[in-house]
Scaffold this motif. Structure first.
Motif, PDB file in Angstrom:
ATOM      1  N   GLY A  49      -3.520   4.242   5.118  1.00 43.29           N
ATOM      2  CA  GLY A  49      -3.963   3.418   3.995  1.00 43.29           C
ATOM      3  C   GLY A  49      -3.383   3.851   2.666  1.00 43.29           C
ATOM      4  O   GLY A  49      -4.076   3.901   1.648  1.00 43.29           O
ATOM      5  N   PRO A  56      -1.197   3.331  -0.677  1.00 40.72           N
ATOM      6  CA  PRO A  56      -0.707   2.206  -1.491  1.00 40.72           C
ATOM      7  C   PRO A  56       0.813   2.093  -1.380  1.00 40.72           C
ATOM      8  O   PRO A  56       1.520   3.094  -1.493  1.00 40.72           O
ATOM      9  N   ASP A  57       1.300   0.906  -1.152  1.00 41.99           N
ATOM     10  CA  ASP A  57       2.747   0.684  -0.976  1.00 41.99           C
ATOM     11  C   ASP A  57       3.391   0.483  -2.342  1.00 41.99           C
ATOM     12  O   ASP A  57       3.521  -0.639  -2.841  1.00 41.99           O
ATOM     13  N   SER A  97      -0.799  -1.987   1.820  1.00 40.22           N
ATOM     14  CA  SER A  97      -0.915  -0.557   2.085  1.00 40.22           C
ATOM     15  C   SER A  97       0.023  -0.181   3.224  1.00 40.22           C
ATOM     16  O   SER A  97       0.556  -1.047   3.934  1.00 40.22           O
TER      17      SER A  97
END
Length: 416
Positions: A270, A272-273, A304
């Motif tokens: 999880g 953050p992209d 994510s």
């Protein structure tokens, strides 16, 4: 008359009788007119004994003082071997790493060689002596004793061969040469007559324990003719590690299969992209002096990503500690880890001109129900991470799929 550097590992000099046999072997080379420099390791088990001894005094010994202790193992061996050769009527002279002045940096317990003063060795050779040098050790600019890390005697041997311009560097060990894979797992494994430096470098880095990776790097850089032989056999050509590929119709697609049980996988879930996230995760890992091997990132639809990477199993706890602070900083959902991973790799310069190698590897594993968790490739190798319980099965089926076994075990069929 050739100049030969011979290196003998711990099992080859494991007790007085084996030391005497090494002395007899060296004496035969000397009788044939060759000039011989011998590099030896500590007797089998001695380095572990010294480490255990140090640990009884201190849980975290000073690296400088630990090097002082560890270097004594090879010092015993060089003295005993020279005594054994003198008993045979052969002139021999021993040198520690500092006496030869194998100059290293100051990275205690894992020093790197900077230069070698080979002048005294050349003088002794000209006077007809066999020169016996302690492997695994050197000295820094301040005169401190240093050691080169596990397997460092291989590097000492190759470095001396390069400095002296030796005709050949012979690494004597407890195996006959380099095999297509570990014969303890695949009884049909075949000894290779030749293998390229490029292939051997990959094999060493991927888990093959025949040669220390730094010794192969050194040999390739300085074009040292390197041969792996058994100290327990009187005859045999061993395996020649060479610059040239053995071209022609018989060039195999794959030269060998390497594996490493010492793998752990960490996954930050999880994440953050966003740009820079990989650095935020791996930066603390690098600061903890932990090497990262494979990396994979899966991007989800919710913006994510799950970020996975592998490390050595011994670094698992430290890596988890390093990631504990990262989790809150980057807003990751959780961190997962698995220490039951293994890496299996196929290596061969032949795959450059043979398409479909990866698909054959993946199909072979799929047919055995072996799930691939991570993949890494280069021009001459493909590595996969699998559950450790499937390691030996994966090695066996891949060895058969790429027809690496001894021809006598598979009839008269040739390369596919």
């Amino acid at each position: 008359m050739a100049l030969i550097v011979q290196k003998y590992g711990g099992t080859s000099v494991g007790d007085p009788e084996r030391i005497k046999k090494v002395a007899s072997r060296v004496a035969r080379f000397r009788a044939e007119g060759h000039r011989v420099v011998v590099v030896v390791s500590a007797m089998s088990g001695e380095t572990n004994r010294l480490i255990a001894l140090a640990s009884q005094i201190s849980s975290k010994p000073s690296p400088r003082e630990l090097d002082v202790v560890l270097a004594t193992g090879e010092q015993v061996t060089i003295g005993l071997l020279c005594m054994a050769m003198n008993e045979l009527g052969v002139k021999a002279k021993s040198y520690t790493g500092s006496q030869v002045r194998i100059l290293t940096d100051s990275a205690h317990t894992k020093a790197r060689i900077l230069s070698i003063d080979e002048t005294p060795i050349r003088t002794d050779l000209q006077e007809g002596s066999v020169v016996v040098v302690a492997g695994f050790q050197g000295v820094d600019e301040l005169g401190n004793i240093t050691t080169l890390g596990r397997g460092g005697s291989d590097t000492t041997g190759v470095a001396l061969a390069a400095a002296l311009g030796a005709d050949e560097c012979q690494i004597y060990t407890d195996v006959e040469g380099v095999y297509t894979t570990d014969p303890r797992i695949v009884s049909e494994a075949r000894k290779l007559d030749t293998i390229t430096f490029e292939e051997m470098l990959e094999m060493a880095s991927l888990g093959s324990k025949v040669l220390q990776i730094r010794s192969v790097e050194f040999a390739g850089k300085y074009k040292v003719k390197l041969r792996v032989l058994s100290s327990f056999l009187e005859e045999g050509e061993g395996t020649l590690i060479t610059v040239e590929e053995s071209g022609g119709m018989e060039q195999p697609i794959i030269s060998g299969i390497a594996f490493n049980r010492d793998e752990a996988k960490l996954t930050v879930l999880g994440v953050p992209d966003r740009p820079g996230i990989a650095y935020q995760i791996l930066g603390p890992i690098a600061e903890a002096n932990i090497d990262v091997d494979m990396i994979i990132q899966n991007v989800g639809r919710d913006g994510s990503t799950d970020f996975s990477f592998t490390i050595g199993r011994a670094d698992y706890e430290r890596a988890m500690e390093a990631l504990a602070g990262v989790k809150e900083h980057i807003g990751a959902r959780s961190i997962a880890g698995d220490t039951s991973m293994a890496k299996v790799s196929i290596v061969g310069v032949g795959m450059r001109s043979h398409p479909g190698v990866a698909s054959r590897m993946f199909r072979t594993l799929a047919e055995e129900g072996i799930n691939i968790q991570m993949i890494s490739t280069s021009e001459i190798k493909i590595s996969v991470v699998v559950d450790e319980k499937y390691l030996e099965l994966a090695v066996r089926v891949l060895h058969k799929a790429f027809e690496l076994e001894n021809p006598a075990t598979r009839g008269l069929t040739g390369a596919g």
